[in-house]
Design a protein around this motif. Structure first.
Motif, PDB file in Angstrom:
ATOM      1  N   PRO A  15       0.817  -1.222   0.000  1.00  0.00           N
ATOM      2  CA  PRO A  15       0.000   0.000   0.000  1.00  0.00           C
ATOM      3  C   PRO A  15       0.851   1.272   0.000  1.00  0.00           C
ATOM      4  N   ALA A  16       1.943   1.253   0.770  1.00  0.00           N
ATOM      5  CA  ALA A  16       2.830   2.417   0.838  1.00  0.00           C
ATOM      6  C   ALA A  16       3.542   2.640  -0.486  1.00  0.00           C
ATOM      7  N   ILE A  17       3.970   1.564  -1.128  1.00  0.00           N
ATOM      8  CA  ILE A  17       4.664   1.672  -2.409  1.00  0.00           C
ATOM      9  C   ILE A  17       3.741   2.231  -3.484  1.00  0.00           C
ATOM     10  N   ILE A  18       2.506   1.709  -3.549  1.00  0.00           N
ATOM     11  CA  ILE A  18       1.550   2.188  -4.542  1.00  0.00           C
ATOM     12  C   ILE A  18       1.242   3.658  -4.295  1.00  0.00           C
ATOM     13  N   LEU A  19       1.038   4.024  -3.015  1.00  0.00           N
ATOM     14  CA  LEU A  19       0.716   5.405  -2.668  1.00  0.00           C
ATOM     15  C   LEU A  19       1.847   6.346  -3.077  1.00  0.00           C
ATOM     16  N   GLN A  20       3.067   5.973  -2.752  1.00  0.00           N
ATOM     17  CA  GLN A  20       4.214   6.813  -3.093  1.00  0.00           C
ATOM     18  C   GLN A  20       4.410   6.889  -4.602  1.00  0.00           C
ATOM     19  N   SER A  21       4.158   5.791  -5.305  1.00  0.00           N
ATOM     20  CA  SER A  21       4.384   5.772  -6.750  1.00  0.00           C
ATOM     21  C   SER A  21       3.418   6.691  -7.480  1.00  0.00           C
ATOM     22  N   VAL A  22       2.189   6.814  -6.957  1.00  0.00           N
ATOM     23  CA  VAL A  22       1.212   7.708  -7.583  1.00  0.00           C
ATOM     24  C   VAL A  22       1.494   9.155  -7.182  1.00  0.00           C
ATOM     25  N   LEU A  23       1.948   9.361  -5.944  1.00  0.00           N
ATOM     26  CA  LEU A  23       2.277  10.706  -5.466  1.00  0.00           C
ATOM     27  C   LEU A  23       3.415  11.331  -6.257  1.00  0.00           C
ATOM     28  N   ILE A  24       4.379  10.537  -6.663  1.00  0.00           N
ATOM     29  CA  ILE A  24       5.632  11.053  -7.203  1.00  0.00           C
ATOM     30  C   ILE A  24       5.427  12.006  -8.384  1.00  0.00           C
ATOM     31  N   GLY A  25       4.436  11.711  -9.242  1.00  0.00           N
ATOM     32  CA  GLY A  25       4.214  12.554 -10.403  1.00  0.00           C
ATOM     33  C   GLY A  25       3.717  13.945 -10.053  1.00  0.00           C
TER      34      GLY A  25
END
Length: 385
Positions: A15-25
């Protein structure tokens, strides 16, 4: 061998990885976001970062636990449980903000890929549109794996960029901090102004939270939601501080703080391979952000369609929706990065705080701790009988 995604990795880290990956953009890929919501305040900007960490962490823990408890694995289900008949308000703001974030990334990627790789603006945009369409065509299984490995590579890339910049400009950054320099902003800067800027940053980035709801289905205990929420808060804030300290080394340079893509200016004096790598990394961030936000919208449409017709979207439908959303974003991107971030993000942040943050911190907290968890499978059986 047990699938790693179904074990502790899937419950705590995914969940943290997915959240961070979408935030990055939309959060820090260009560096422009950090200028608007922190770095322009110079020596006081770090206060905003502390507020951002607290905000991201609290919202992640509450969102994960609320979704787990009420089995709300897409944002339509979550907001129907959270704000009842007003759930459609989030739908409106979310789609608008998703298109806005993707538009900013499309504009940035076109500029960066052209500057770093010599790729024509439209060639880069079309390539990315096709990749995002394919990811949504094949669904969440491919997206989970794509984002897991992609996010690790992205974090490594941003860490390298930050180390390169900070190691060569740290004396300047230290001088800004020790002198209390806030000269880029006219007048006296209050602590409240900086903290509120951090609140707005968290506010507009609330749009990325629905993208992780499909991963919460693996969580079974409150402890898992709390721990994964804390991990998410760390993952989401570390790149903010890396970017902030990188920009601080150039403070109060108008060339950097006034640029559409500050990262590109800060890396300009480094070897060509660094610039090219940055172009590839930012192109990848657009794919991660776009696929994550669009997937959340597709999941929401699929949930309603299944509820009304007992049918689901086909793979082709998912791909078409993804491409259509990207086309609208590319059209909006012609407005320009600076105007989109300064005006669009701030307006959308207030909307997200009103329909998401405040209800979750009040109604959500009450329901998490005081409302009895429903056995939905049991309810369906009774209804069917």
């Amino acid at each position: 061998m047990k699938n790693v995604f179904e074990g502790a990795f899937g419950r705590y880290l995914l969940p943290a990885i997915i959240l961070q990956s979408v935030l990055i953009g939309g959060g820090f890929a260009t560096g422009r976001e950090i200028v608007e919501f922190g770095a322009r305040y110079g020596a006081l900007g770090w206060l905003g970062g502390i507020g951002i960490f607290i905000g991201f962490t609290v919202m992640a823990m509450l969102t994960f636990e609320f979704a787990r408890k009420f089995k709300a694995y897409n944002y339509r289900s979550l907001f129907k449980e959270l704000i009842g008949p007003f759930w459609f308000l989030f739908d409106i703001i979310y789609l608008g903000l998703a298109i806005l974030i993707i538009a900013i990334m499309a504009s940035a990627t076109g500029e960066i890929m052209n500057s770093t790789l010599g790729v024509n603006y439209w060639v880069g945009v079309i390539l990315i549109t096709v990749v995002v369409g394919i990811l949504n065509f094949y669904g969440k299984g491919l997206i989970e794996r794509f984002k897991t490995f992609g996010t690790l590579a992205l974090m490594l890339g941003y860490l390298v960029f930050a180390i390169l910049v900070i190691s060569t400009t740290w004396e300047s950054a230290s001088a800004v901090l020790s002198s209390g320099d806030t000269s880029f902003m006219p007048g006296t800067i209050s602590i409240w102004t900086v903290l509120w800027s951090g609140v707005l940053y968290v506010g507009y980035n609330l749009a990325v939270y629905p993208a992780t709801l499909f991963t919460i289905e693996r969580q079974r205990k409150r402890k898992e939601a709390i721990i994964s929420g804390i991990i998410a808060g760390v993952f989401m804030t570390v790149p903010w501080f890396l970017t902030y300290f990188s920009i601080l080394g150039h403070y109060p340079s108008e060339e950097v703080l006034g640029a559409s893509v500050p990262w590109l200016v800060m890396l300009n004096d480094f070897p060509t391979w660094v610039i090219v790598t940055f172009g590839i990394v930012v192109g990848w961030t657009l794919i991660e952000t776009s696929s994550g936000m669009i997937h959340a919208f597709v999941e929401r449409l699929e949930s309603q369609m299944e509820e009304m017709t007992n049918k689901t979207l086909t793979a082709a439908h998912r791909g078409i929706i993804a491409v259509g959303t990207l086309v609208m974003a590319v059209i909006l991107a012609q407005v320009g990065i600076i105007d989109l971030i300064a005006t669009g993000y701030t307006a959308m942040a207030y909307g997200m705080i009103a329909v998401f943050a405040l209800p979750l911190l009040t109604i959500g907290v009450y329901k998490i701790f005081f409302k009895r968890e429903e056995d939905r499978s049991e309810k369906k059986d009774v209804k069917g009988a």
